[in-house]
Scaffold this motif. Structure first.
Motif, PDB file in Angstrom:
ATOM      1  N   GLU A  59       0.830  -1.204   0.000  1.00  0.00           N
ATOM      2  CA  GLU A  59       0.000   0.000   0.000  1.00  0.00           C
ATOM      3  C   GLU A  59       0.861   1.249   0.000  1.00  0.00           C
ATOM      4  O   GLU A  59       0.653   2.150  -0.783  1.00  0.00           O
ATOM      5  CB  GLU A  59      -0.885   0.026   1.241  1.00  0.00           C
ATOM      6  N   VAL A  60       1.827   1.302   0.928  1.00  0.00           N
ATOM      7  CA  VAL A  60       2.658   2.486   1.099  1.00  0.00           C
ATOM      8  C   VAL A  60       3.497   2.744  -0.142  1.00  0.00           C
ATOM      9  O   VAL A  60       3.579   3.863  -0.633  1.00  0.00           O
ATOM     10  CB  VAL A  60       3.568   2.346   2.339  1.00  0.00           C
ATOM     11  N   GLU A  61       4.130   1.715  -0.655  1.00  0.00           N
ATOM     12  CA  GLU A  61       5.011   1.889  -1.809  1.00  0.00           C
ATOM     13  C   GLU A  61       4.250   1.872  -3.128  1.00  0.00           C
ATOM     14  O   GLU A  61       4.832   1.970  -4.177  1.00  0.00           O
ATOM     15  CB  GLU A  61       6.097   0.804  -1.814  1.00  0.00           C
ATOM     16  N   GLY A  62       2.947   1.748  -3.075  1.00  0.00           N
ATOM     17  CA  GLY A  62       2.148   1.685  -4.284  1.00  0.00           C
ATOM     18  C   GLY A  62       2.065   2.992  -5.050  1.00  0.00           C
ATOM     19  O   GLY A  62       1.778   2.998  -6.228  1.00  0.00           O
ATOM     20  N   LYS A  63       2.296   4.114  -4.398  1.00  0.00           N
ATOM     21  CA  LYS A  63       2.144   5.407  -5.055  1.00  0.00           C
ATOM     22  C   LYS A  63       3.489   6.094  -5.229  1.00  0.00           C
ATOM     23  O   LYS A  63       4.248   6.242  -4.282  1.00  0.00           O
ATOM     24  CB  LYS A  63       1.230   6.316  -4.228  1.00  0.00           C
ATOM     25  N   SER A  64       3.731   6.528  -6.431  1.00  0.00           N
ATOM     26  CA  SER A  64       4.893   7.365  -6.677  1.00  0.00           C
ATOM     27  C   SER A  64       4.523   8.783  -6.282  1.00  0.00           C
ATOM     28  O   SER A  64       3.359   9.165  -6.297  1.00  0.00           O
ATOM     29  CB  SER A  64       5.269   7.317  -8.156  1.00  0.00           C
ATOM     30  N   LYS A  65       5.528   9.573  -5.908  1.00  0.00           N
ATOM     31  CA  LYS A  65       5.273  10.937  -5.457  1.00  0.00           C
ATOM     32  C   LYS A  65       6.050  11.935  -6.299  1.00  0.00           C
ATOM     33  O   LYS A  65       7.190  11.682  -6.673  1.00  0.00           O
ATOM     34  CB  LYS A  65       5.693  11.104  -3.999  1.00  0.00           C
ATOM     35  N   ASP A  66       5.396  13.060  -6.558  1.00  0.00           N
ATOM     36  CA  ASP A  66       6.045  14.230  -7.121  1.00  0.00           C
ATOM     37  C   ASP A  66       5.879  15.317  -6.066  1.00  0.00           C
ATOM     38  O   ASP A  66       4.748  15.666  -5.721  1.00  0.00           O
ATOM     39  CB  ASP A  66       5.390  14.673  -8.426  1.00  0.00           C
ATOM     40  N   ILE A  67       6.968  15.808  -5.523  1.00  0.00           N
ATOM     41  CA  ILE A  67       6.909  16.815  -4.480  1.00  0.00           C
ATOM     42  C   ILE A  67       7.510  18.101  -5.047  1.00  0.00           C
ATOM     43  O   ILE A  67       8.666  18.120  -5.449  1.00  0.00           O
ATOM     44  CB  ILE A  67       7.668  16.384  -3.209  1.00  0.00           C
ATOM     45  N   ILE A  68       6.695  19.146  -5.065  1.00  0.00           N
ATOM     46  CA  ILE A  68       7.100  20.424  -5.646  1.00  0.00           C
ATOM     47  C   ILE A  68       6.993  21.478  -4.554  1.00  0.00           C
ATOM     48  O   ILE A  68       5.959  21.568  -3.876  1.00  0.00           O
ATOM     49  CB  ILE A  68       6.184  20.798  -6.831  1.00  0.00           C
ATOM     50  N   LYS A  69       8.048  22.255  -4.380  1.00  0.00           N
ATOM     51  CA  LYS A  69       8.006  23.299  -3.357  1.00  0.00           C
ATOM     52  C   LYS A  69       8.748  24.529  -3.859  1.00  0.00           C
ATOM     53  O   LYS A  69       9.913  24.454  -4.242  1.00  0.00           O
ATOM     54  CB  LYS A  69       8.645  22.791  -2.061  1.00  0.00           C
ATOM     55  N   LEU A  70       8.056  25.657  -3.843  1.00  0.00           N
ATOM     56  CA  LEU A  70       8.642  26.955  -4.140  1.00  0.00           C
ATOM     57  C   LEU A  70       8.586  27.725  -2.827  1.00  0.00           C
ATOM     58  O   LEU A  70       7.501  27.918  -2.272  1.00  0.00           O
ATOM     59  CB  LEU A  70       7.854  27.670  -5.231  1.00  0.00           C
ATOM     60  N   THR A  71       9.744  28.144  -2.314  1.00  0.00           N
ATOM     61  CA  THR A  71       9.798  28.683  -0.963  1.00  0.00           C
ATOM     62  C   THR A  71      10.868  29.759  -0.820  1.00  0.00           C
ATOM     63  O   THR A  71      11.863  29.750  -1.552  1.00  0.00           O
ATOM     64  CB  THR A  71      10.072  27.553   0.051  1.00  0.00           C
ATOM     65  N   SER A  72      10.680  30.640   0.151  1.00  0.00           N
ATOM     66  CA  SER A  72      11.695  31.646   0.456  1.00  0.00           C
ATOM     67  C   SER A  72      12.660  31.125   1.524  1.00  0.00           C
ATOM     68  O   SER A  72      13.641  31.781   1.849  1.00  0.00           O
ATOM     69  CB  SER A  72      11.038  32.943   0.932  1.00  0.00           C
ATOM     70  N   GLU A  73      12.401  29.946   2.044  1.00  0.00           N
ATOM     71  CA  GLU A  73      13.255  29.356   3.079  1.00  0.00           C
ATOM     72  C   GLU A  73      14.497  28.710   2.466  1.00  0.00           C
ATOM     73  O   GLU A  73      14.476  28.260   1.322  1.00  0.00           O
ATOM     74  CB  GLU A  73      12.473  28.302   3.856  1.00  0.00           C
ATOM     75  N   LYS A  74      15.559  28.637   3.257  1.00  0.00           N
ATOM     76  CA  LYS A  74      16.786  27.975   2.837  1.00  0.00           C
ATOM     77  C   LYS A  74      16.483  26.513   2.511  1.00  0.00           C
ATOM     78  O   LYS A  74      15.738  25.854   3.237  1.00  0.00           O
ATOM     79  CB  LYS A  74      17.824  28.066   3.955  1.00  0.00           C
ATOM     80  N   LEU A  75      17.047  26.008   1.407  1.00  0.00           N
ATOM     81  CA  LEU A  75      16.794  24.636   0.972  1.00  0.00           C
ATOM     82  C   LEU A  75      17.732  23.656   1.669  1.00  0.00           C
ATOM     83  O   LEU A  75      18.920  23.934   1.835  1.00  0.00           O
ATOM     84  CB  LEU A  75      16.961  24.514  -0.542  1.00  0.00           C
TER      85      LEU A  75
END
Length: 176
Positions: A38-54
């Motif tokens: 179940e947990v590994e069944g979904k691929s993820k695309d994580i997108i973040k635009l931020t003013s914080e240090k990466l």
């Protein structure tokens, strides 16, 4: 500031593997006790635009999967020179709705071209001093070739298509 997580297509995984602690805020408690299928069944695309240090570590951890033997990273940092001038910082602006949408399209393109698992694209906005990261892209896949090619495609395509603009602050310019 904007943050967006997008789920994408999944693989079928038969082998049960131990769970690692969840790293994406939205699913922190939902995944505990669930079957790896179940947990590994979904691929993820994580997108973040931020003013914080990466954080390079944070972005790379987000794409870890027991199904993958490769994680490729691209980290773009502010260098101290541009066209013979001394740079003190870069400043990034973005049209957020369009930038997020275009990055989402790049993730879709990558998934059509390579068998990748997770994709994370973090871009900093605002002032980015010398030696700090302005962009971190991470891709995981079963094998290195797909991850390496996908990361290269992601940064090249992002620079060509995504409405994020860069201003170079050098020692001769006043930021006031």
């Amino acid at each position: 500031m904007s943050s967006l997580e997008i789920s994408s297509s999944s693989y079928n995984q038969e082998t049960k593997l131990p769970l690692s602690p969840p790293l994406v805020e939205d699913s922190a408690f939902e995944t505990l006790g669930k079957d790896v299928n179940e947990v590994e069944g979904k691929s993820k695309d994580i997108i973040k635009l931020t003013s914080e240090k990466l954080s390079i570590d944070e972005v790379s951890r987000l794409v870890i999967s027991p199904l993958c033997g490769a994680i490729s990273l691209f980290v773009g940092i502010t260098r101290n020179n541009f066209e013979g001038k001394k740079v003190i910082s870069l400043e990034y602006e973005a049209y957020l709705p369009m930038a997020e949408n275009e990055i989402r399209k790049i993730c879709i393109d990558i998934r059509q071209k390579w068998p990748v698992r997770h994709i994370a694209v973090f871009h900093r906005l605002g002032l980015v001093p010398v030696s700090e990261a302005s962009i971190v892209i991470a891709v995981s896949s079963a094998h290195r070739a797909a991850a390496l090619e996908a990361v290269s495609y992601a940064i090249d395509t992002l620079k060509a298509r995504v409405p994020i603009w860069k201003k170079v602050w050098d020692v001769f310019e006043d930021k006031t």
